[in-house]
Design a protein around this motif. Structure first.
Motif, PDB file in Angstrom:
ATOM      1  N   CYS A  17       0.823  -1.210   0.000  1.00  0.00           N
ATOM      2  CA  CYS A  17       0.000   0.000   0.000  1.00  0.00           C
ATOM      3  C   CYS A  17       0.856   1.258   0.000  1.00  0.00           C
ATOM      4  N   LEU A  18       0.233   2.362  -0.381  1.00  0.00           N
ATOM      5  CA  LEU A  18       0.823   3.689  -0.287  1.00  0.00           C
ATOM      6  C   LEU A  18      -0.060   4.552   0.592  1.00  0.00           C
ATOM      7  N   ARG A  19       0.565   5.353   1.426  1.00  0.00           N
ATOM      8  CA  ARG A  19      -0.174   6.349   2.212  1.00  0.00           C
ATOM      9  C   ARG A  19      -0.057   7.665   1.459  1.00  0.00           C
ATOM     10  N   LEU A  20      -1.181   8.238   1.099  1.00  0.00           N
ATOM     11  CA  LEU A  20      -1.214   9.460   0.309  1.00  0.00           C
ATOM     12  C   LEU A  20      -1.446  10.673   1.197  1.00  0.00           C
ATOM     13  N   SER A  21      -0.754  11.743   0.898  1.00  0.00           N
ATOM     14  CA  SER A  21      -1.022  12.998   1.602  1.00  0.00           C
ATOM     15  C   SER A  21      -2.168  13.711   0.899  1.00  0.00           C
ATOM     16  N   GLY A  22      -2.692  14.720   1.505  1.00  0.00           N
ATOM     17  CA  GLY A  22      -3.762  15.488   0.868  1.00  0.00           C
ATOM     18  C   GLY A  22      -5.111  14.812   0.920  1.00  0.00           C
ATOM     19  N   GLY A  23      -5.402  14.104   1.985  1.00  0.00           N
ATOM     20  CA  GLY A  23      -6.722  13.511   2.151  1.00  0.00           C
ATOM     21  C   GLY A  23      -6.934  12.213   1.403  1.00  0.00           C
ATOM     22  N   GLY A  24      -5.894  11.639   0.886  1.00  0.00           N
ATOM     23  CA  GLY A  24      -6.014  10.341   0.252  1.00  0.00           C
ATOM     24  C   GLY A  24      -6.379  10.366  -1.210  1.00  0.00           C
ATOM     25  N   GLU A  25      -6.390  11.540  -1.818  1.00  0.00           N
ATOM     26  CA  GLU A  25      -6.694  11.623  -3.249  1.00  0.00           C
ATOM     27  C   GLU A  25      -5.428  11.404  -4.055  1.00  0.00           C
ATOM     28  N   LEU A  26      -5.537  10.635  -5.123  1.00  0.00           N
ATOM     29  CA  LEU A  26      -4.412  10.447  -6.034  1.00  0.00           C
ATOM     30  C   LEU A  26      -4.225  11.721  -6.839  1.00  0.00           C
ATOM     31  N   ALA A  27      -3.058  12.328  -6.709  1.00  0.00           N
ATOM     32  CA  ALA A  27      -2.777  13.578  -7.405  1.00  0.00           C
ATOM     33  C   ALA A  27      -2.621  13.340  -8.902  1.00  0.00           C
ATOM     34  N   GLN A  31       1.962   9.915 -11.586  1.00  0.00           N
ATOM     35  CA  GLN A  31       1.504   8.627 -11.071  1.00  0.00           C
ATOM     36  C   GLN A  31       2.609   7.580 -11.150  1.00  0.00           C
ATOM     37  N   ALA A  32       3.392   7.610 -12.215  1.00  0.00           N
ATOM     38  CA  ALA A  32       4.479   6.632 -12.362  1.00  0.00           C
ATOM     39  C   ALA A  32       5.473   6.777 -11.226  1.00  0.00           C
ATOM     40  N   GLY A  33       5.822   7.993 -10.860  1.00  0.00           N
ATOM     41  CA  GLY A  33       6.748   8.217  -9.751  1.00  0.00           C
ATOM     42  C   GLY A  33       6.170   7.771  -8.430  1.00  0.00           C
ATOM     43  N   LEU A  34       4.893   8.021  -8.240  1.00  0.00           N
ATOM     44  CA  LEU A  34       4.229   7.635  -6.996  1.00  0.00           C
ATOM     45  C   LEU A  34       4.221   6.122  -6.824  1.00  0.00           C
ATOM     46  N   TRP A  35       3.668   5.412  -7.787  1.00  0.00           N
ATOM     47  CA  TRP A  35       3.587   3.954  -7.699  1.00  0.00           C
ATOM     48  C   TRP A  35       4.959   3.325  -7.865  1.00  0.00           C
ATOM     49  N   GLY A  36       5.834   3.969  -8.627  1.00  0.00           N
ATOM     50  CA  GLY A  36       7.186   3.465  -8.825  1.00  0.00           C
ATOM     51  C   GLY A  36       7.995   3.426  -7.542  1.00  0.00           C
ATOM     52  N   SER A  37       7.600   4.206  -6.555  1.00  0.00           N
ATOM     53  CA  SER A  37       8.312   4.166  -5.274  1.00  0.00           C
ATOM     54  C   SER A  37       8.011   2.880  -4.513  1.00  0.00           C
ATOM     55  N   LEU A  38       6.921   2.233  -4.831  1.00  0.00           N
ATOM     56  CA  LEU A  38       6.513   1.006  -4.155  1.00  0.00           C
ATOM     57  C   LEU A  38       7.043  -0.254  -4.847  1.00  0.00           C
ATOM     58  N   LEU A  39       7.141  -0.200  -6.161  1.00  0.00           N
ATOM     59  CA  LEU A  39       7.483  -1.393  -6.937  1.00  0.00           C
ATOM     60  C   LEU A  39       8.807  -2.041  -6.543  1.00  0.00           C
ATOM     61  N   PRO A  40       9.898  -1.304  -6.336  1.00  0.00           N
ATOM     62  CA  PRO A  40      11.150  -1.977  -5.967  1.00  0.00           C
ATOM     63  C   PRO A  40      11.057  -2.755  -4.657  1.00  0.00           C
ATOM     64  N   ALA A  41      10.335  -2.249  -3.695  1.00  0.00           N
ATOM     65  CA  ALA A  41      10.199  -2.955  -2.415  1.00  0.00           C
ATOM     66  C   ALA A  41       9.441  -4.268  -2.593  1.00  0.00           C
ATOM     67  N   VAL A  42       8.374  -4.242  -3.366  1.00  0.00           N
ATOM     68  CA  VAL A  42       7.590  -5.460  -3.590  1.00  0.00           C
ATOM     69  C   VAL A  42       8.388  -6.462  -4.421  1.00  0.00           C
ATOM     70  N   TRP A  43       9.095  -5.974  -5.429  1.00  0.00           N
ATOM     71  CA  TRP A  43       9.923  -6.856  -6.246  1.00  0.00           C
ATOM     72  C   TRP A  43      10.995  -7.522  -5.385  1.00  0.00           C
ATOM     73  N   SER A  44      11.622  -6.762  -4.478  1.00  0.00           N
ATOM     74  CA  SER A  44      12.632  -7.338  -3.583  1.00  0.00           C
ATOM     75  C   SER A  44      12.016  -8.420  -2.707  1.00  0.00           C
ATOM     76  N   TYR A  45      10.817  -8.190  -2.204  1.00  0.00           N
ATOM     77  CA  TYR A  45      10.101  -9.194  -1.411  1.00  0.00           C
ATOM     78  C   TYR A  45       9.899 -10.470  -2.234  1.00  0.00           C
ATOM     79  N   MET A  46       9.463 -10.297  -3.491  1.00  0.00           N
ATOM     80  CA  MET A  46       9.194 -11.453  -4.339  1.00  0.00           C
ATOM     81  C   MET A  46      10.472 -12.232  -4.650  1.00  0.00           C
ATOM     82  N   LEU A  47      11.574 -11.533  -4.884  1.00  0.00           N
ATOM     83  CA  LEU A  47      12.850 -12.206  -5.128  1.00  0.00           C
ATOM     84  C   LEU A  47      13.341 -12.937  -3.881  1.00  0.00           C
ATOM     85  N   ALA A  48      13.195 -12.301  -2.722  1.00  0.00           N
ATOM     86  CA  ALA A  48      13.607 -12.948  -1.472  1.00  0.00           C
ATOM     87  C   ALA A  48      12.772 -14.192  -1.202  1.00  0.00           C
ATOM     88  N   ALA A  49      11.480 -14.123  -1.497  1.00  0.00           N
ATOM     89  CA  ALA A  49      10.614 -15.285  -1.313  1.00  0.00           C
ATOM     90  C   ALA A  49      11.052 -16.429  -2.224  1.00  0.00           C
TER      91      ALA A  49
END
Length: 112
Positions: A17-27, A31-49
């Motif tokens: 998940c992502l916690r959004l500032s500004g009341g939870g609205e997707l600015a 969008q690529a930068g926002l969601w892209g901040s999450l992808l490396p962490a999830v990919w690392s989890y999947m590789l470790a698994a």
């Protein structure tokens, strides 16, 4: 469909998940930068698994029911779900490469 039918049997369901500032609205805008901040962490989890003999899959099957899942998990309103990553012991013969299109079909240089 096969995975969706068996999702209740999966021992671990990771919901990144992502916690959004500004009341939870997707600015609008980066969008690529926002969601892209999450992808490396999830990919690392999947590789470790995988390194530990666990299978994972990046899915978005549950997002049809995003509001219901958020309520079930007690997510605050400013939190958005990115995916659902089922994680379980791999029961197949072994990991193998996925079928892929040829590079010439998917890579374009200078123009489409």
């Amino acid at each position: 469909a096969w995975l969706g039918d068996r999702m209740g049997q999966v021992p671990v369901l990771l919901v990144p998940c992502l916690r959004l500032s500004g009341g939870g609205e997707l600015a609008a805008g980066n969008q690529a930068g926002l969601w892209g901040s999450l992808l490396p962490a999830v990919w690392s989890y999947m590789l470790a698994a995988r390194a530990r003999g666990l299978g994972t899959a990046w899915t978005t099957l549950h997002l049809v029911y995003e509001a219901e899942v958020a309520e079930l998990l007690g997510l605050p309103e400013e939190v958005r779900q990115a995916a659902l990553v089922p994680t379980a012991w791999y029961t197949g013969e072994g990991f193998r490469p996925a079928a892929r299109q040829s590079l010439d079909e998917v890579l374009h240089v200078d123009r489409w």
